[in-house]
Design an enzyme around this catalytic site. Structure first.
Site, PDB file in Angstrom:
ATOM      1  N   LYS A  43      56.556  -6.313  56.121  1.00 52.66           N
ATOM      2  CA  LYS A  43      55.216  -6.597  56.667  1.00 52.66           C
ATOM      3  C   LYS A  43      55.122  -6.114  58.113  1.00 52.66           C
ATOM      4  O   LYS A  43      56.147  -5.847  58.743  1.00 52.66           O
ATOM      5  CB  LYS A  43      54.941  -8.098  56.587  1.00 52.66           C
ATOM      6  CG  LYS A  43      55.876  -8.967  57.413  1.00 52.66           C
ATOM      7  CD  LYS A  43      55.703 -10.442  57.080  1.00 52.66           C
ATOM      8  CE  LYS A  43      56.643 -11.299  57.920  1.00 52.66           C
ATOM      9  NZ  LYS A  43      56.621 -12.712  57.481  1.00 52.66           N
ATOM     10  N   ARG A 141      51.463 -24.244  55.892  1.00 48.01           N
ATOM     11  CA  ARG A 141      50.758 -23.008  56.183  1.00 48.01           C
ATOM     12  C   ARG A 141      50.196 -22.529  54.855  1.00 48.01           C
ATOM     13  O   ARG A 141      49.167 -23.008  54.422  1.00 48.01           O
ATOM     14  CB  ARG A 141      51.779 -22.021  56.790  1.00 48.01           C
ATOM     15  CG  ARG A 141      51.370 -21.342  58.039  1.00 48.01           C
ATOM     16  CD  ARG A 141      52.523 -20.564  58.645  1.00 48.01           C
ATOM     17  NE  ARG A 141      53.292 -19.766  57.684  1.00 48.01           N
ATOM     18  CZ  ARG A 141      54.192 -18.852  58.004  1.00 48.01           C
ATOM     19  NH1 ARG A 141      54.445 -18.595  59.267  1.00 48.01           N
ATOM     20  NH2 ARG A 141      54.842 -18.172  57.092  1.00 48.01           N
ATOM     21  N   TYR A 263      51.991  -5.588  91.366  1.00 47.02           N
ATOM     22  CA  TYR A 263      50.782  -6.421  91.469  1.00 47.02           C
ATOM     23  C   TYR A 263      51.168  -7.860  91.788  1.00 47.02           C
ATOM     24  O   TYR A 263      52.155  -8.387  91.259  1.00 47.02           O
ATOM     25  CB  TYR A 263      50.032  -6.411  90.145  1.00 47.02           C
ATOM     26  CG  TYR A 263      49.357  -5.092  89.807  1.00 47.02           C
ATOM     27  CD1 TYR A 263      48.429  -4.523  90.681  1.00 47.02           C
ATOM     28  CD2 TYR A 263      49.637  -4.446  88.615  1.00 47.02           C
ATOM     29  CE1 TYR A 263      47.796  -3.326  90.352  1.00 47.02           C
ATOM     30  CE2 TYR A 263      49.010  -3.263  88.276  1.00 47.02           C
ATOM     31  CZ  TYR A 263      48.097  -2.697  89.150  1.00 47.02           C
ATOM     32  OH  TYR A 263      47.479  -1.523  88.827  1.00 47.02           O
ATOM     33  N   MET A 311      50.735  -1.945  83.303  1.00 45.41           N
ATOM     34  CA  MET A 311      50.362  -1.373  82.005  1.00 45.41           C
ATOM     35  C   MET A 311      51.307  -0.260  81.579  1.00 45.41           C
ATOM     36  O   MET A 311      51.727  -0.193  80.424  1.00 45.41           O
ATOM     37  CB  MET A 311      48.918  -0.864  82.052  1.00 45.41           C
ATOM     38  CG  MET A 311      48.412  -0.384  80.696  1.00 45.41           C
ATOM     39  SD  MET A 311      46.739   0.261  80.742  1.00 45.41           S
ATOM     40  CE  MET A 311      45.778  -1.194  81.134  1.00 45.41           C
TER      41      MET A 311
HETATM   42  C1  LIG Z   1      57.930 -13.081  57.254  1.00 39.49           C
HETATM   43  C2  LIG Z   1      58.373 -13.793  56.036  1.00 39.49           C
HETATM   44  C3  LIG Z   1      59.677 -13.629  55.566  1.00 39.49           C
HETATM   45  C4  LIG Z   1      60.744 -12.899  56.325  1.00 39.49           C
HETATM   46  O1  LIG Z   1      61.213 -13.760  57.353  1.00 39.49           O
HETATM   47  P1  LIG Z   1      62.375 -13.320  58.355  1.00 39.49           P
HETATM   48  O2  LIG Z   1      62.636 -14.542  59.158  1.00 39.49           O
HETATM   49  O3  LIG Z   1      61.823 -12.213  59.177  1.00 39.49           O
HETATM   50  O4  LIG Z   1      63.537 -12.906  57.533  1.00 39.49           O
HETATM   51  C5  LIG Z   1      59.988 -14.198  54.338  1.00 39.49           C
HETATM   52  N1  LIG Z   1      59.073 -14.920  53.646  1.00 39.49           N
HETATM   53  C6  LIG Z   1      57.823 -15.121  54.092  1.00 39.49           C
HETATM   54  C7  LIG Z   1      56.874 -15.928  53.291  1.00 39.49           C
HETATM   55  C8  LIG Z   1      57.435 -14.580  55.322  1.00 39.49           C
HETATM   56  O5  LIG Z   1      56.190 -14.795  55.772  1.00 39.49           O
END
Ligand SMILES: *Cc1c(COP(=O)(O)O)cnc(C)c1O
Length: 380
Positions: A43, A141, A263, A311
């Protein structure tokens, strides 16, 4: 005049080692209980490292199942992974069900609404379409609550309409093995598994794998550990580092005691020193929270980031080094050996995950590793 090449123009160079990612995947697979398998979580563009390169490299190494967060991410991967299972964690948003089935994507059904919509879609097309089912065990969640899962288990009109190919849940605190919440989530998941006998189950992401073989069930879902983040923060990192980020020194300047940097004038030299101004900033994912806390490696020496991150620029105090060591055109290591993604996350008061997913779009990206072959023909 000849044109300069991309390497000559680049302010910063990000090298991504595909072999290290594959080695990390193999390392995790080797730890699994017999029979358990590993899906790769790609992802957020493989945590910022380029899913179009990473996923084919893992597929070439034998990975058959991949996870994205969104439908668009999965659609982008489908042509590169024609035969793989692709799971979409966020599930189908209303009206997108047809795209899932047309591209043989596996939605993760996270709510009674998503279950009902997928079941209705399956009835429309007249097939028991496959999907994964998510049950919540404490993260609050995504996923069906316990009562919702019990209701679904007896509701043959919904549950009978599609084929549940995987039952998943997600751990809240797996990087702290002693926390009792891990066991409590495990037990709740066992109750959910009992509701859906015969459906393969998956609970562990990167850190969950290290809780032990009981946690591996049928599938694990590592993400961050593939990309070099330490899944066992209290212990040495069992994973290989995957990325190296080098920033170019634009110029070196001498300053006197009392002069300030950046800055807000948040850093003041206490004695005469020398500064290296480097061509990467918060627009490149070097978070502002690194101000006066971050560092880079020049040669073998750690040099402190002084003042704020701007930046496009960061400033390092190189006064401790011989003059020849810091010169215009040389590179400092912003992430890599001696300055791991976890260390940079720490310095930025965040985690390695956020450092990876913020890596900028301006870097010259170079891929290293055998999987170059797998990535051939894919535009950078
Ligand atoms: C992002 C995610 C993972 C992977 O988690 P990591 O800690 O990066 O290994 C696995 N399962 C779900 C549902 C996730 O959202």
């Amino acid at each position: 005049m000849p044109m300069s090449d991309a390497a000559a123009r680049a302010g910063a160079v990000l090298t991504i080692d595909l072999d290290a990612i594959v080695d990390n995947w193999r390392n995790l697979v080797a730890r699994l209980r017999p029979g358990a398998r590993a899906a790769a979580v790609v992802k957020a563009d493989a945590y910022g490292l380029g899913a179009a390169r990473v996923a084919p490299a893992l597929a070439a190494a034998g990975c058959t199942r991949f996870c994205t967060a969104t439908l668009d991410e999965a659609l982008a991967l489908r042509p590169l992974l024609p035969d793989a299972d692709i799971l979409v964690f966020s599930g189908p948003f209303a009206g997108t069900e047809e795209e899932f089935s047309a591209h043989r994507l596996l939605p993760v059904l996270n709510s009674p609404e998503q279950v009902a919509a997928w079941a209705a879609h399956a009835r429309r097309v007249g097939r028991r379409l496959p999907a994964a089912l998510h049950v919540d065990t404490g993260l609050s969640r995504l996923g069906l609550g316990a009562a919702e899962a019990r209701a679904l288990a007896v509701d043959r009109t919904a549950f009978g309409a599609f084929e549940a190919v995987l039952l998943i849940s997600h751990l809240a605190i797996a990087e702290e093995p002693a926390d009792p919440m891990n066991r409590s989530q495990f037990d709740r998941f066992a109750e959910a598994r009992a509701l859906f006998p015969g459906v393969p189950a998956s609970l562990a992401a990167s850190s969950g794998i290290f809780l032990g073989p009981d946690w591996h069930l049928d599938w694990v879902r590592p993400g961050a550990s593939l990309y070099g983040v330490n899944p066992t923060p209290a212990q040495p990192n069992p994973m290989k580092q995957v990325i190296e980020l080098k920033g170019r020194i634009i110029l070196v300047r001498d300053i006197d005691a009392g002069q300030t940097v950046g800055y807000g004038a948040t850093w003041r030299a206490t004695s005469k020193t020398r500064l290296a101004v480097v061509a990467a900033g918060y627009a490149d994912g070097m978070l502002r929270s690194l101000a006066n806390r971050g560092s880079a490696i020049l040669g073998e020496t750690r040099v402190p980031l002084v003042g704020r991150v701007s930046m496009d620029l960061m400033v390092f105090d190189v006064g401790a080094l011989p003059a020849a060591a810091a010169r215009a055109g040389a590179f400092v290591t912003l992430i890599g050996e001696g300055n791991t993604v976890d260390q940079v996350g720490d310095a930025a008061a965040t985690i390695g995950y956020e450092i990876l997913t913020h890596l900028g779009r301006r870097y010259l990206r170079e891929w290293r590793g055998s999987a170059d072959a797998a990535g051939r023909g894919i535009a950078r």
